[in-house]
Design an enzyme around this catalytic site. Structure first.
Site, PDB file in Angstrom:
ATOM      1  CD1 TRP A 324      -2.975   1.511   0.902  1.00 21.77           C
ATOM      2  CD2 TRP A 324      -1.356   2.424   2.151  1.00 21.77           C
ATOM      3  NE1 TRP A 324      -3.398   2.760   1.270  1.00 21.77           N
ATOM      4  CE2 TRP A 324      -2.427   3.354   2.041  1.00 21.77           C
ATOM      5  CE3 TRP A 324      -0.236   2.792   2.891  1.00 21.77           C
ATOM      6  CZ2 TRP A 324      -2.398   4.605   2.644  1.00 21.77           C
ATOM      7  CZ3 TRP A 324      -0.197   4.044   3.492  1.00 21.77           C
ATOM      8  CH2 TRP A 324      -1.264   4.932   3.372  1.00 21.77           C
ATOM      9  CG  HIS A 325       3.442   2.279   3.242  1.00 22.99           C
ATOM     10  ND1 HIS A 325       2.795   1.271   3.921  1.00 22.99           N
ATOM     11  CD2 HIS A 325       3.474   3.342   4.087  1.00 22.99           C
ATOM     12  CE1 HIS A 325       2.453   1.698   5.125  1.00 22.99           C
ATOM     13  NE2 HIS A 325       2.850   2.949   5.255  1.00 22.99           N
ATOM     14  N   GLY A 326       3.727   1.862  -1.452  1.00 24.73           N
ATOM     15  CA  GLY A 326       4.358   2.283  -2.686  1.00 24.73           C
ATOM     16  C   GLY A 326       4.698   1.137  -3.611  1.00 24.73           C
ATOM     17  CG  PHE A 478       3.288   6.587   0.888  1.00 27.48           C
ATOM     18  CD1 PHE A 478       4.172   6.071  -0.035  1.00 27.48           C
ATOM     19  CD2 PHE A 478       3.756   6.897   2.156  1.00 27.48           C
ATOM     20  CE1 PHE A 478       5.505   5.861   0.296  1.00 27.48           C
ATOM     21  CE2 PHE A 478       5.084   6.695   2.503  1.00 27.48           C
ATOM     22  CZ  PHE A 478       5.953   6.174   1.568  1.00 27.48           C
TER      23      PHE A 478
END
Length: 478
Positions: A324-326, A478
């Site tokens: 989800w962060h990248g 993000f």
């Protein structure tokens, strides 16, 4: 628009005055928030306002249809449409190039050359946050935890609420949306507490995070030339940079919301005083960890069932959280490391041991607690290296250099003390002292020493604040 910019310094008072003294009716206030939120977001790039509007229209319409539908199968199909649309939107803008690049690399690994045809896709700021926020709405409507709204202005304001639009907290529709229905009366105590949070959050960002960033950027960009002790200091600085940066943003967001009569959830609860990794994740980015808990972990079975299913669920939640962060394997490894750190606690059923406040009603922790805090911080800092590095190989090389670089000499660091920040070595202990002494409160600006603390923080802000050399908030990416 950045919270730590002069643009926002002008923007916030104007919106505040209009909100309380001109647009006094509830619907008018909601409309002002909507317009202000779109201006706030459009300040970065107005072209992406269409994405927020599209996401708002789709989930607003689907929420109404889900409630109206009596057939369970059709309800489920409507929810699937919401999931596909929101996750598809997020996936295209955030992960398209990542998957194309990895697809090409996979074929090249077996000797087949493919032409690269990636698009120059710009990642819209905050898309990971507002897509999760709208998803919580349709999922909760589907679960009958929330009645859908027919007030489009209120819903659009909820989706785009400018204090927490681009980096959270990720608010649940069950908490934030109903606040747009209720008449709001100015509360001076709430506003003062909001101003204190803004002040403390600004200190975290421009004094702690931005000063650390100067040296973190230099150390990580030249890590091959650095000694072990400098690399270790760089990793520790990044731990404080990301905490000061992200929790500072959350404090400013929560404080700003209070100026307009809204209550947002707490997003950080002194995470670096955690005694194990499980406690850390109950205290760090609470809005995201609880989102994954309620909408992914528990539906998978959570901590119920046989042990191997529990282990699977833990790895799923951490790996998904990392991704989800990248769009980078570094984030996946970061999530996997945290899962590995969590695993011994799960296997020994000790993941819920530390649910109370640390050293409650005591001035200092015990030696055992101090060891637990330091050990947990070391594990988290190790994982942060992957979070900060450009790629997995760089992270591994950085860690290897910490342990195997032959220049482990204290004098080597002292010779570069001007280059690698006497001021940060001075500021971090002060920051930790404030955090420890006021760990049961929101800010250090409470109690009998509040005015003295305010003057100290103001002085540090004026002397060490990076107002011209500031950096973007880390979580904007993000």
């Amino acid at each position: 628009m950045l919270f730590n910019s002069f643009d926002f310094l002008f923007f916030l008072p104007v919106v505040f005055v209009l909100y309380w003294f001109v647009f006094k009716k509830l619907q008018n206030q909601n409309f002002l928030i909507l317009i202000a939120s779109y201006v706030f977001y459009g300040w970065w790039d107005w072209r992406f306002l269409g994405l927020i509007l599209l996401s708002t229209i789709v989930d607003y319409s689907l929420g109404i249809q889900i409630k109206k539908t009596t057939k369970q199968r059709k309800k489920k199909n409507l929810l699937i449409i919401s999931l596909v649309f929101n996750l598809g939107l997020l996936g295209f803008f955030k992960y398209y190039n990542f998957f194309i690049d990895n697809w090409i690399n996979a074929w090249e690994a077996v000797g087949i050359t493919m032409h690269k045809s990636t698009l120059a896709i710009v990642l819209p700021v905050g898309i990971s946050f507002y897509t999760f926020q709208t998803l919580s709405y349709t999922i909760d409507v589907y679960r009958n935890k929330l009645n859908p709204t027919k007030n489009f202005i209120a819903f659009a304001s909820f989706v785009s609420f400018f204090p927490q639009l681009v980096a959270g907290p990720i608010e649940r529709a069950t908490n934030l949306l109903p606040q747009f229905y209720k008449k709001r009366i100015f509360n001076s105590d709430l506003a003062i507490s909001g101003m204190k949070l803004i002040f403390w959050g600004l200190f975290k960002k421009v004094v702690i995070a931005d000063n650390c960033a100067i040296y973190v950027n230099e150390i990580f960009s030249t890590y091959e030339e650095q000694s072990s002790i400098t690399l270790l200091i760089g990793a520790i600085y990044f731990s404080f940079q990301i905490y000061g940066d992200f929790s500072g943003y959350s404090d400013i967001a929560i404080g700003t919301s209070r100026l307009f009569g809204f209550h947002l959830m707490k997003n950080f609860n002194y995470p670096y005083f955690s005694r194990d990794v499980a406690e850390f994740w109950r205290r760090w980015h609470i809005s995201l960890s609880t989102w994954f808990r309620d909408y992914v972990y528990i539906p998978l079975g959570g901590s119920k069932g046989v042990k191997w299913l529990q282990i699977r669920n833990v790895f799923v939640i951490f790996l998904v959280s990392g991704f989800w962060h990248g769009a980078n394997w570094t984030f996946v490894v970061w999530g996997g490391l945290n899962a590995l750190f969590f695993l011994p606690l799960l296997l020994t059923n000790k993941n819920r041991v530390h649910t109370n406040n640390l050293a409650e009603n005591k001035r200092l922790p015990s030696l055992k607690e101090l060891f637990q805090i330091v050990f947990t911080f070391c594990l988290i800092t190790l994982a942060w290296i992957f979070f900060r590095a450009k790629n997995v190989n760089e992270a591994l090389s950085y860690i290897k250099s910490i342990f195997y670089n032959q220049k482990i000499v204290y004098l080597d660091y002292l010779s570069n003390i001007e280059r690698y920040s006497f001021e940060v070595l001075f500021l971090i202990p002060i920051f930790c002292f404030f955090e420890w002494c006021y760990r049961s409160k929101e800010t250090p600006f409470e109690g009998k020493y509040q005015y003295a603390n305010e003057m100290i923080v103001l002085l540090l802000l004026l002397v060490f604040g990076q107002f011209t050399n500031h950096t973007n908030f880390i979580y904007f990416q993000f």
